[in-house]
Design a protein around this motif. Sequence first.
Motif, PDB file in Angstrom:
ATOM      1  N   VAL A 169      52.111  91.937  99.303  1.00  0.00           N
ATOM      2  CA  VAL A 169      51.152  91.301  98.405  1.00  0.00           C
ATOM      3  C   VAL A 169      51.136  89.805  98.665  1.00  0.00           C
ATOM      4  O   VAL A 169      52.198  89.164  98.717  1.00  0.00           O
ATOM      5  N   ALA A 170      49.936  89.257  98.830  1.00  0.00           N
ATOM      6  CA  ALA A 170      49.786  87.811  99.002  1.00  0.00           C
ATOM      7  C   ALA A 170      49.189  87.223  97.730  1.00  0.00           C
ATOM      8  O   ALA A 170      48.198  87.738  97.210  1.00  0.00           O
ATOM      9  N   ILE A 171      49.818  86.187  97.237  1.00  0.00           N
ATOM     10  CA  ILE A 171      49.336  85.481  96.042  1.00  0.00           C
ATOM     11  C   ILE A 171      48.856  84.099  96.481  1.00  0.00           C
ATOM     12  O   ILE A 171      49.648  83.309  97.016  1.00  0.00           O
ATOM     13  N   LEU A 172      47.589  83.817  96.264  1.00  0.00           N
ATOM     14  CA  LEU A 172      47.013  82.539  96.678  1.00  0.00           C
ATOM     15  C   LEU A 172      46.649  81.738  95.441  1.00  0.00           C
ATOM     16  O   LEU A 172      45.858  82.191  94.611  1.00  0.00           O
ATOM     17  N   ALA A 173      47.237  80.571  95.334  1.00  0.00           N
ATOM     18  CA  ALA A 173      46.904  79.671  94.237  1.00  0.00           C
ATOM     19  C   ALA A 173      45.923  78.622  94.756  1.00  0.00           C
ATOM     20  O   ALA A 173      46.215  77.904  95.712  1.00  0.00           O
ATOM     21  N   GLY A 174      44.746  78.560  94.142  1.00  0.00           N
ATOM     22  CA  GLY A 174      43.726  77.625  94.606  1.00  0.00           C
ATOM     23  C   GLY A 174      43.452  76.523  93.595  1.00  0.00           C
ATOM     24  O   GLY A 174      43.449  76.772  92.387  1.00  0.00           O
ATOM     25  N   ASP A 176      42.568  71.902  93.793  1.00  0.00           N
ATOM     26  CA  ASP A 176      43.019  70.594  94.258  1.00  0.00           C
ATOM     27  C   ASP A 176      43.996  69.940  93.294  1.00  0.00           C
ATOM     28  O   ASP A 176      44.707  69.001  93.656  1.00  0.00           O
ATOM     29  N   GLU A 177      44.025  70.444  92.057  1.00  0.00           N
ATOM     30  CA  GLU A 177      44.881  69.820  91.052  1.00  0.00           C
ATOM     31  C   GLU A 177      46.314  70.320  91.083  1.00  0.00           C
ATOM     32  O   GLU A 177      47.167  69.810  90.345  1.00  0.00           O
ATOM     33  N   LEU A 178      46.618  71.307  91.938  1.00  0.00           N
ATOM     34  CA  LEU A 178      47.922  71.969  91.905  1.00  0.00           C
ATOM     35  C   LEU A 178      48.924  71.321  92.858  1.00  0.00           C
ATOM     36  O   LEU A 178      48.585  70.973  93.995  1.00  0.00           O
ATOM     37  N   VAL A 179      50.161  71.189  92.372  1.00  0.00           N
ATOM     38  CA  VAL A 179      51.289  70.797  93.221  1.00  0.00           C
ATOM     39  C   VAL A 179      52.406  71.811  93.020  1.00  0.00           C
ATOM     40  O   VAL A 179      52.456  72.504  92.013  1.00  0.00           O
ATOM     41  N   ARG A 180      53.303  71.885  93.981  1.00  0.00           N
ATOM     42  CA  ARG A 180      54.387  72.862  93.912  1.00  0.00           C
ATOM     43  C   ARG A 180      55.446  72.390  92.920  1.00  0.00           C
ATOM     44  O   ARG A 180      55.634  71.177  92.702  1.00  0.00           O
ATOM     45  N   PRO A 181      56.173  73.358  92.301  1.00  0.00           N
ATOM     46  CA  PRO A 181      57.274  72.971  91.410  1.00  0.00           C
ATOM     47  C   PRO A 181      58.278  72.074  92.143  1.00  0.00           C
ATOM     48  O   PRO A 181      58.628  72.333  93.290  1.00  0.00           O
ATOM     49  N   GLY A 182      58.722  71.054  91.451  1.00  0.00           N
ATOM     50  CA  GLY A 182      59.636  70.080  92.049  1.00  0.00           C
ATOM     51  C   GLY A 182      58.938  68.815  92.493  1.00  0.00           C
ATOM     52  O   GLY A 182      59.589  67.789  92.688  1.00  0.00           O
ATOM     53  N   GLN A 183      57.609  68.897  92.695  1.00  0.00           N
ATOM     54  CA  GLN A 183      56.843  67.698  93.035  1.00  0.00           C
ATOM     55  C   GLN A 183      56.362  67.018  91.760  1.00  0.00           C
ATOM     56  O   GLN A 183      56.145  67.679  90.738  1.00  0.00           O
ATOM     57  N   MET A 184      56.179  65.731  91.811  1.00  0.00           N
ATOM     58  CA  MET A 184      55.711  64.985  90.649  1.00  0.00           C
ATOM     59  C   MET A 184      54.179  64.947  90.650  1.00  0.00           C
ATOM     60  O   MET A 184      53.577  64.463  91.609  1.00  0.00           O
ATOM     61  N   PRO A 185      53.534  65.507  89.615  1.00  0.00           N
ATOM     62  CA  PRO A 185      52.068  65.490  89.582  1.00  0.00           C
ATOM     63  C   PRO A 185      51.524  64.063  89.523  1.00  0.00           C
ATOM     64  O   PRO A 185      52.063  63.210  88.814  1.00  0.00           O
ATOM     65  N   GLN A 186      50.490  63.848  90.278  1.00  0.00           N
ATOM     66  CA  GLN A 186      49.770  62.584  90.226  1.00  0.00           C
ATOM     67  C   GLN A 186      48.699  62.682  89.138  1.00  0.00           C
ATOM     68  O   GLN A 186      48.483  63.756  88.564  1.00  0.00           O
ATOM     69  N   PRO A 187      48.052  61.579  88.809  1.00  0.00           N
ATOM     70  CA  PRO A 187      46.995  61.651  87.790  1.00  0.00           C
ATOM     71  C   PRO A 187      45.975  62.739  88.103  1.00  0.00           C
ATOM     72  O   PRO A 187      45.484  62.852  89.231  1.00  0.00           O
ATOM     73  N   GLY A 188      45.730  63.622  87.121  1.00  0.00           N
ATOM     74  CA  GLY A 188      44.760  64.711  87.283  1.00  0.00           C
ATOM     75  C   GLY A 188      45.345  65.973  87.890  1.00  0.00           C
ATOM     76  O   GLY A 188      44.637  66.968  88.068  1.00  0.00           O
ATOM     77  N   GLN A 189      46.626  65.986  88.220  1.00  0.00           N
ATOM     78  CA  GLN A 189      47.256  67.150  88.826  1.00  0.00           C
ATOM     79  C   GLN A 189      48.177  67.859  87.821  1.00  0.00           C
ATOM     80  O   GLN A 189      48.636  67.257  86.848  1.00  0.00           O
ATOM     81  N   ILE A 190      48.440  69.149  88.099  1.00  0.00           N
ATOM     82  CA  ILE A 190      49.385  69.943  87.305  1.00  0.00           C
ATOM     83  C   ILE A 190      50.266  70.740  88.253  1.00  0.00           C
ATOM     84  O   ILE A 190      49.935  70.943  89.433  1.00  0.00           O
ATOM     85  N   VAL A 191      51.402  71.209  87.731  1.00  0.00           N
ATOM     86  CA  VAL A 191      52.318  72.024  88.531  1.00  0.00           C
ATOM     87  C   VAL A 191      51.794  73.456  88.589  1.00  0.00           C
ATOM     88  O   VAL A 191      51.427  74.050  87.561  1.00  0.00           O
ATOM     89  N   SER A 192      51.754  74.022  89.769  1.00  0.00           N
ATOM     90  CA  SER A 192      51.302  75.410  89.946  1.00  0.00           C
ATOM     91  C   SER A 192      52.375  76.365  89.413  1.00  0.00           C
ATOM     92  O   SER A 192      53.524  76.334  89.872  1.00  0.00           O
ATOM     93  N   SER A 193      52.020  77.208  88.449  1.00  0.00           N
ATOM     94  CA  SER A 193      52.986  78.126  87.836  1.00  0.00           C
ATOM     95  C   SER A 193      52.480  79.561  87.794  1.00  0.00           C
ATOM     96  O   SER A 193      53.269  80.504  87.908  1.00  0.00           O
ATOM     97  N   ASN A 194      51.183  79.772  87.634  1.00  0.00           N
ATOM     98  CA  ASN A 194      50.645  81.125  87.508  1.00  0.00           C
ATOM     99  C   ASN A 194      50.916  81.973  88.738  1.00  0.00           C
ATOM    100  O   ASN A 194      51.174  83.178  88.649  1.00  0.00           O
ATOM    101  N   ASP A 195      50.838  81.355  89.942  1.00  0.00           N
ATOM    102  CA  ASP A 195      51.035  82.130  91.161  1.00  0.00           C
ATOM    103  C   ASP A 195      52.451  82.696  91.223  1.00  0.00           C
ATOM    104  O   ASP A 195      52.663  83.841  91.646  1.00  0.00           O
TER     105      ASP A 195
END
Length: 202
Positions: A169-174, A176-195
């Motif tokens: 199974v491949a899970i694709l998180a799409g 531009d606002e997403l960053v991986r856990p452990g990265q610091m979100p920049q303005p307008g970004q959020i941490v990708s969690s649903n995937d």
Amino acid sequence: MIPVDEALSRVLALAPAPRPDLVPLERAAGRALLEPARARLTQPPFDAAAMDGYALRSRDLDGPLRVAGTSAAGHPWSGEAVPGTAIRIFTGAPVPPGYDRVVMQENTVREGDSLSVATRSDATHIRLRGGDFAEGDVLPSGRKLTAADIGLLAAMNVPQVVVADQPRVAILAGGDELVRPGQMPQPGQIVSSNDLAIAALA
């Protein structure tokens, strides 16, 4: 919008039929049994004592009895069931032909080779041959194999089973606002969690 059940059936209709995967029992837990498994022997393979005690004939309960031998697991007694005799027997041991009950040792009194039954019970304390399953009995396909199933298959003397090949199974998180856990979100970004949650569910 279409109903959830219809959407699910459409998605599943796109999936190919499961491919068979022959695996040893130690790798089969949690897998879906794709082909029936057939017992290769009978269990128990003989009438077996369910308690430590003495095998005897019901007609001899009034005693006294003479202890004529011992039957232990892996070491059956091969003598003849002579009237007025009893056999010292241990849990799991074969009950010699001619004896039809096992009296718990706590319910007997023994002095040397002389035995008497102190407390009677209606229970025979014998697991009859084939009481669990018989040679040729089938564990049907279409089930997710549990720990209990693995134990049953092992008792059936089945060393390997045909299960459904595990899907990839491949899970694709799409986005531009997403960053991986452990990265610091920049303005307008959020941490990708649903995937990650969906992958864990899958």
